[in-house]
Design an enzyme around this catalytic site. Structure first.
Site, PDB file in Angstrom:
ATOM      1  CG  ASP A   1      -2.255   0.722   0.962  1.00  0.00           C
ATOM      2  OD1 ASP A   1      -2.212   1.831   0.393  1.00  0.00           O
ATOM      3  OD2 ASP A   1      -3.320   0.193   1.330  1.00  0.00           O
TER       4      ASP A   1
ATOM      5  CG  ASP B   1      -9.972   4.834  -6.587  1.00  0.00           C
ATOM      6  OD1 ASP B   1     -11.106   4.952  -7.095  1.00  0.00           O
ATOM      7  OD2 ASP B   1      -9.314   5.806  -6.188  1.00  0.00           O
TER       8      ASP B   1
ATOM      9  NE  ARG C   1     -12.145   1.261  10.389  1.00  0.00           N
ATOM     10  CZ  ARG C   1     -11.127   1.945  10.905  1.00  0.00           C
ATOM     11  NH1 ARG C   1     -10.850   3.167  10.472  1.00  0.00           N
ATOM     12  NH2 ARG C   1     -10.372   1.410  11.853  1.00  0.00           N
ATOM     13  CG  PHE C   2     -14.040   0.644   1.930  1.00  0.00           C
ATOM     14  CD1 PHE C   2     -13.890   2.010   1.788  1.00  0.00           C
ATOM     15  CD2 PHE C   2     -14.544  -0.084   0.857  1.00  0.00           C
ATOM     16  CE1 PHE C   2     -14.237   2.650   0.609  1.00  0.00           C
ATOM     17  CE2 PHE C   2     -14.893   0.540  -0.322  1.00  0.00           C
ATOM     18  CZ  PHE C   2     -14.732   1.907  -0.451  1.00  0.00           C
TER      19      PHE C   2
END
Length: 261
Positions: free
Chosen positions: A115, A165, A239-240
């Site tokens: 990341d 994304d 969480r996302f």
């Protein structure tokens, strides 16, 4: 307060040192690959956000042991890095909670987590230390350079791309990660039978993923009906993902196997 540049004697200006020097001298580099590798359309958008005290502490103390910069210089010895474990590459891990949970649930598998989000890198390092997870390594930089320059052929037991994304605007679709060119590169680094696992809550992107994966000769759908898969038990609810579900989004998982050819 506006940013100012440092004036030079000839009238030109130089960026202040705080913009060009590493934020953490012993931690992840701000641009590890520099300019010595070809530039391309990037599938990620670097995010700047506040690094907490605990995240900063983890970056300073643990990066030299469990972190690595994707500089494109050397091919990694995954066997040495993970003590002989099979290795799964995870591209984009957010704050790292799901990655840490998967590492805890499967200690015999190494997770190379890549990341560019500094707070997430620090948070995952802190989680690994707190839970005694020695099967995680955190990679900082462009995952394409990692795949292309730093991983040996057929060295990965799996690849995970969770909630990348979606680049929802049509003119940005070329930035989406799951494209034929990416799959061809990934296939060279995946061992035969390795699992490519994608997940997204953006339905148009899910449909595109299914289309390009189904058409690629190096991958085959694990689902007999050729469609999406139910969320496997080994992938925690992120969480996302929870935020997307709260908004009424549908989450799609895709489980494809690297073919034996």
């Amino acid at each position: 307060m506006s940013e100012s540049l440092n004036p030079n004697p000839d009238g030109s200006h130089t960026a202040p040192r705080w913009r060009t020097e590493p934020r953490f001298p012993d931690g992840p580099a701000p641009d590890p690959a520099g300019s010595h590798h070809e530039r391309r359309i990037r599938s990620f958008q670097p995010r700047r956000s506040r690094v907490t005290t605990s995240q900063e502490d983890a970056l300073r103390r643990l990066w030299g042991t469990w972190g690595l910069d994707i500089d494109g210089h050397d091919v990694l010895d995954l066997g040495k890095l993970f003590d002989g474990r099979p290795v799964v590459l995870e591209i984009g891990f957010g704050m790292g909670e799901a990655t840490a949970q998967m590492a805890a649930d499967d200690p015999d598998t190494g997770i190379l987590a890549a990341d560019v989000h500094t707070p997430g890198q620090g948070n995952l390092l802190a989680l690994a230390e707190r839970n005694g997870l020695d099967n995680i390594r955190v990679a900082n930089g462009d995952a394409i350079i990692l795949l292309r320059e730093m991983l040996p052929p057929a060295s990965l037991a799996g690849l995970r791309v969770y909630f990348p994304d979606p680049w929802p605007k049509k003119r940005h679709h070329k930035r989406r990660l799951i494209q034929p060119e990416f799959l061809s590169l990934a296939a060279t680094r995946l061992a035969p039978g390795a699992l490519l696992h994608c997940a997204t809550d953006w339905e148009p992107y899910a449909e595109q993923m299914l289309e390009v994966l189904s058409a690629h000769p190096d991958f085959e759908n694990s689902q007999a009906d050729g469609g999406f898969a139910p969320r496997p038990e080994f992938r925690p609810l992120t969480r996302f993902e929870g935020q997307g579900l709260d908004k009424g989004h549908l989450v799609h998982d895709l489980l494809f196997l690297r073919t034996q050819n």
